[in-house]
Design a protein around this motif. Sequence first.
Motif, PDB file in Angstrom:
ATOM      1  N   GLY A 145      11.593  55.707  62.915  1.00  0.00           N
ATOM      2  CA  GLY A 145      12.425  54.535  62.711  1.00  0.00           C
ATOM      3  C   GLY A 145      12.672  53.781  64.008  1.00  0.00           C
ATOM      4  O   GLY A 145      11.787  53.665  64.863  1.00  0.00           O
ATOM      5  N   ARG A 146      13.904  53.286  64.159  1.00  0.00           N
ATOM      6  CA  ARG A 146      14.295  52.566  65.375  1.00  0.00           C
ATOM      7  C   ARG A 146      15.643  53.080  65.829  1.00  0.00           C
ATOM      8  O   ARG A 146      16.465  53.515  65.020  1.00  0.00           O
ATOM      9  N   PRO A 147      15.922  53.007  67.149  1.00  0.00           N
ATOM     10  CA  PRO A 147      17.259  53.376  67.620  1.00  0.00           C
ATOM     11  C   PRO A 147      18.302  52.426  67.046  1.00  0.00           C
ATOM     12  O   PRO A 147      18.007  51.266  66.719  1.00  0.00           O
ATOM     13  N   ALA A 148      19.519  52.909  66.932  1.00  0.00           N
ATOM     14  CA  ALA A 148      20.606  52.083  66.406  1.00  0.00           C
ATOM     15  C   ALA A 148      20.779  50.842  67.270  1.00  0.00           C
ATOM     16  O   ALA A 148      20.816  50.920  68.499  1.00  0.00           O
ATOM     17  N   GLY A 149      20.870  49.685  66.613  1.00  0.00           N
ATOM     18  CA  GLY A 149      21.087  48.438  67.315  1.00  0.00           C
ATOM     19  C   GLY A 149      19.848  47.807  67.909  1.00  0.00           C
ATOM     20  O   GLY A 149      19.938  46.767  68.559  1.00  0.00           O
ATOM     21  N   VAL A 150      18.683  48.402  67.697  1.00  0.00           N
ATOM     22  CA  VAL A 150      17.428  47.875  68.226  1.00  0.00           C
ATOM     23  C   VAL A 150      16.610  47.306  67.070  1.00  0.00           C
ATOM     24  O   VAL A 150      16.357  47.997  66.088  1.00  0.00           O
ATOM     25  N   GLY A 151      16.205  46.062  67.189  1.00  0.00           N
ATOM     26  CA  GLY A 151      15.419  45.415  66.150  1.00  0.00           C
ATOM     27  C   GLY A 151      13.936  45.656  66.308  1.00  0.00           C
ATOM     28  O   GLY A 151      13.467  46.156  67.340  1.00  0.00           O
ATOM     29  N   PRO A 152      13.148  45.273  65.303  1.00  0.00           N
ATOM     30  CA  PRO A 152      11.693  45.471  65.373  1.00  0.00           C
ATOM     31  C   PRO A 152      11.021  44.655  66.473  1.00  0.00           C
ATOM     32  O   PRO A 152       9.958  45.032  66.953  1.00  0.00           O
ATOM     33  N   LEU A 153      11.634  43.549  66.888  1.00  0.00           N
ATOM     34  CA  LEU A 153      11.033  42.756  67.954  1.00  0.00           C
ATOM     35  C   LEU A 153      11.027  43.538  69.270  1.00  0.00           C
ATOM     36  O   LEU A 153      10.028  43.552  69.996  1.00  0.00           O
ATOM     37  N   ALA A 154      12.144  44.210  69.580  1.00  0.00           N
ATOM     38  CA  ALA A 154      12.209  45.028  70.797  1.00  0.00           C
ATOM     39  C   ALA A 154      11.264  46.215  70.698  1.00  0.00           C
ATOM     40  O   ALA A 154      10.566  46.555  71.669  1.00  0.00           O
ATOM     41  N   LEU A 155      11.226  46.872  69.533  1.00  0.00           N
ATOM     42  CA  LEU A 155      10.331  48.014  69.354  1.00  0.00           C
ATOM     43  C   LEU A 155       8.882  47.595  69.542  1.00  0.00           C
ATOM     44  O   LEU A 155       8.080  48.333  70.136  1.00  0.00           O
ATOM     45  N   THR A 156       8.532  46.423  69.058  1.00  0.00           N
ATOM     46  CA  THR A 156       7.176  45.912  69.236  1.00  0.00           C
ATOM     47  C   THR A 156       6.876  45.690  70.713  1.00  0.00           C
ATOM     48  O   THR A 156       5.791  46.037  71.197  1.00  0.00           O
ATOM     49  N   GLY A 157       7.830  45.116  71.445  1.00  0.00           N
ATOM     50  CA  GLY A 157       7.634  44.900  72.870  1.00  0.00           C
ATOM     51  C   GLY A 157       7.430  46.193  73.635  1.00  0.00           C
ATOM     52  O   GLY A 157       6.581  46.268  74.537  1.00  0.00           O
ATOM     53  N   TRP A 158       8.185  47.220  73.282  1.00  0.00           N
ATOM     54  CA  TRP A 158       8.015  48.513  73.948  1.00  0.00           C
ATOM     55  C   TRP A 158       6.593  49.035  73.763  1.00  0.00           C
ATOM     56  O   TRP A 158       5.947  49.486  74.709  1.00  0.00           O
ATOM     57  N   GLN A 159       6.118  48.992  72.519  1.00  0.00           N
ATOM     58  CA  GLN A 159       4.812  49.575  72.221  1.00  0.00           C
ATOM     59  C   GLN A 159       3.676  48.781  72.844  1.00  0.00           C
ATOM     60  O   GLN A 159       2.712  49.359  73.379  1.00  0.00           O
ATOM     61  N   LEU A 160       3.755  47.449  72.788  1.00  0.00           N
ATOM     62  CA  LEU A 160       2.698  46.635  73.366  1.00  0.00           C
ATOM     63  C   LEU A 160       2.639  46.814  74.880  1.00  0.00           C
ATOM     64  O   LEU A 160       1.549  46.892  75.466  1.00  0.00           O
ATOM     65  N   THR A 161       3.797  46.895  75.528  1.00  0.00           N
ATOM     66  CA  THR A 161       3.817  47.099  76.976  1.00  0.00           C
ATOM     67  C   THR A 161       3.265  48.471  77.342  1.00  0.00           C
ATOM     68  O   THR A 161       2.437  48.599  78.260  1.00  0.00           O
ATOM     69  N   ALA A 162       3.710  49.494  76.631  1.00  0.00           N
ATOM     70  CA  ALA A 162       3.209  50.845  76.907  1.00  0.00           C
ATOM     71  C   ALA A 162       1.711  50.921  76.665  1.00  0.00           C
ATOM     72  O   ALA A 162       0.962  51.503  77.471  1.00  0.00           O
ATOM     73  N   GLY A 163       1.249  50.326  75.554  1.00  0.00           N
ATOM     74  CA  GLY A 163      -0.183  50.342  75.270  1.00  0.00           C
ATOM     75  C   GLY A 163      -0.982  49.584  76.311  1.00  0.00           C
ATOM     76  O   GLY A 163      -2.063  50.025  76.734  1.00  0.00           O
ATOM     77  N   GLY A 164      -0.467  48.410  76.749  1.00  0.00           N
ATOM     78  CA  GLY A 164      -1.162  47.645  77.773  1.00  0.00           C
ATOM     79  C   GLY A 164      -1.254  48.391  79.088  1.00  0.00           C
ATOM     80  O   GLY A 164      -2.300  48.365  79.759  1.00  0.00           O
ATOM     81  N   LEU A 165      -0.182  49.073  79.481  1.00  0.00           N
ATOM     82  CA  LEU A 165      -0.202  49.855  80.713  1.00  0.00           C
ATOM     83  C   LEU A 165      -1.170  51.036  80.602  1.00  0.00           C
ATOM     84  O   LEU A 165      -1.740  51.483  81.606  1.00  0.00           O
ATOM     85  N   PHE A 166      -1.343  51.547  79.389  1.00  0.00           N
ATOM     86  CA  PHE A 166      -2.307  52.614  79.156  1.00  0.00           C
ATOM     87  C   PHE A 166      -3.739  52.092  79.333  1.00  0.00           C
ATOM     88  O   PHE A 166      -4.608  52.774  79.900  1.00  0.00           O
ATOM     89  N   ILE A 167      -3.992  50.869  78.872  1.00  0.00           N
ATOM     90  CA  ILE A 167      -5.345  50.300  78.918  1.00  0.00           C
ATOM     91  C   ILE A 167      -5.717  49.821  80.315  1.00  0.00           C
ATOM     92  O   ILE A 167      -6.886  49.908  80.722  1.00  0.00           O
ATOM     93  N   ALA A 168      -4.734  49.302  81.075  1.00  0.00           N
ATOM     94  CA  ALA A 168      -5.022  48.619  82.337  1.00  0.00           C
ATOM     95  C   ALA A 168      -5.884  49.424  83.310  1.00  0.00           C
ATOM     96  O   ALA A 168      -6.907  48.910  83.799  1.00  0.00           O
ATOM     97  N   PRO A 169      -5.545  50.676  83.640  1.00  0.00           N
ATOM     98  CA  PRO A 169      -6.386  51.400  84.601  1.00  0.00           C
ATOM     99  C   PRO A 169      -7.776  51.715  84.050  1.00  0.00           C
ATOM    100  O   PRO A 169      -8.749  51.743  84.808  1.00  0.00           O
ATOM    101  N   ILE A 170      -7.869  51.929  82.734  1.00  0.00           N
ATOM    102  CA  ILE A 170      -9.183  52.200  82.135  1.00  0.00           C
ATOM    103  C   ILE A 170     -10.064  50.956  82.238  1.00  0.00           C
ATOM    104  O   ILE A 170     -11.250  51.037  82.576  1.00  0.00           O
ATOM    105  N   ALA A 171      -9.476  49.777  81.937  1.00  0.00           N
ATOM    106  CA  ALA A 171     -10.245  48.536  82.020  1.00  0.00           C
ATOM    107  C   ALA A 171     -10.710  48.273  83.449  1.00  0.00           C
ATOM    108  O   ALA A 171     -11.855  47.864  83.685  1.00  0.00           O
ATOM    109  N   ALA A 172      -9.831  48.510  84.418  1.00  0.00           N
ATOM    110  CA  ALA A 172     -10.201  48.277  85.816  1.00  0.00           C
ATOM    111  C   ALA A 172     -11.304  49.227  86.260  1.00  0.00           C
ATOM    112  O   ALA A 172     -12.226  48.839  86.998  1.00  0.00           O
ATOM    113  N   LEU A 173     -11.226  50.484  85.823  1.00  0.00           N
ATOM    114  CA  LEU A 173     -12.210  51.478  86.228  1.00  0.00           C
ATOM    115  C   LEU A 173     -13.573  51.220  85.592  1.00  0.00           C
ATOM    116  O   LEU A 173     -14.616  51.330  86.250  1.00  0.00           O
TER     117      LEU A 173
END
Length: 317
Positions: free
Chosen positions: A174-202
């Motif tokens: 689910g989501r933490p109390a008081g956190v909407g889906p827009l914030a949850l989406t931002g967390w996941q996209l940022t985490a996923g992008g940071l995961f991809i960045a070093p692989i793409a550079a390498l």
Amino acid sequence: MAIRRPVESSAAAVIAVTALAPVSWGTTYAVTTEFLPPDRPLFTALMRALPAGLLLLAVTRVLPRGIWWAKAAALGALNIGAFFPLLFVAAYRLPGGMAAVVGSVGPLFVVGLSALLLGQRSNPRTVLTGLVAAFGVSLVVLKGAGALDLVGVLAALASTVSMATGTVLTKRWGRPAGVGPLALTGWQLTAGGLFIAPIAALVEGAPPALDGRAVGGYLYLALANTAVAYWLWFRGIGRLTATQAGFLGPLSPLTAAVVGWAALGQALTPVQTAGMALAFGATVAGQLGAGKPRLFRFAEKNARKDSMDLTVPALRR
């Protein structure tokens, strides 16, 4: 007195709005081939995820707390960081839409994982519906026989399992109390992008030179195709069952086929048209009988709560 939104309290409306996400994802292939630099799948995955995630973080100004740092990282890796690169690897290495066919069995993985992680019992009708959806997609996207690349097949399967696991865990946590889906989406996209960045550079090295068409294509992918689409997707997962969300996946390759026909002049054969009808019918059937009364109650309960999903919260100190 709060104004009730009858459209948002309708189960059909929740499904329709959530379906806009895979429909949007179905435009990715046309945008990639017509606007973006060739042979840069990891850079494209990075440009889809990280700018969109950082934008949503700036808009919502909400960061994870406690255990949600780990949960957001895990969901971001599954739904974005692993899924995007694996999907592109499969698309580049497999012939004639085979990656889309492998991906179309995603609903079956969701059904199995839902039984394992959510305690939702499956039934033969649901499994049969998933098989029909995959068969319909295969009629649409397969262009002919070709030698199958083992790495491509494994990448396609891994991407499908990754997205299915992320979908089910998003439903479970689910989501933490008081956190909407827009914030949850931002967390996941940022985490996923940071995961991809070093692989793409390498793997791919320095970013390519971009012209105006490429910049426009990346803006579309980052904003409409990723930030908005994934917000609708994660918002829908909170209201639908995991199985219902999973059965919306085949809309993506079907949209790709329609865009190819309408915008790129690609002909549709009678067999492909029949396959589209089968896959779309299975998608609709996958929504029926999957906890419909509960969905109505859940949508009614959360109609007011999600009405302000786009509101920017105050900066937390």
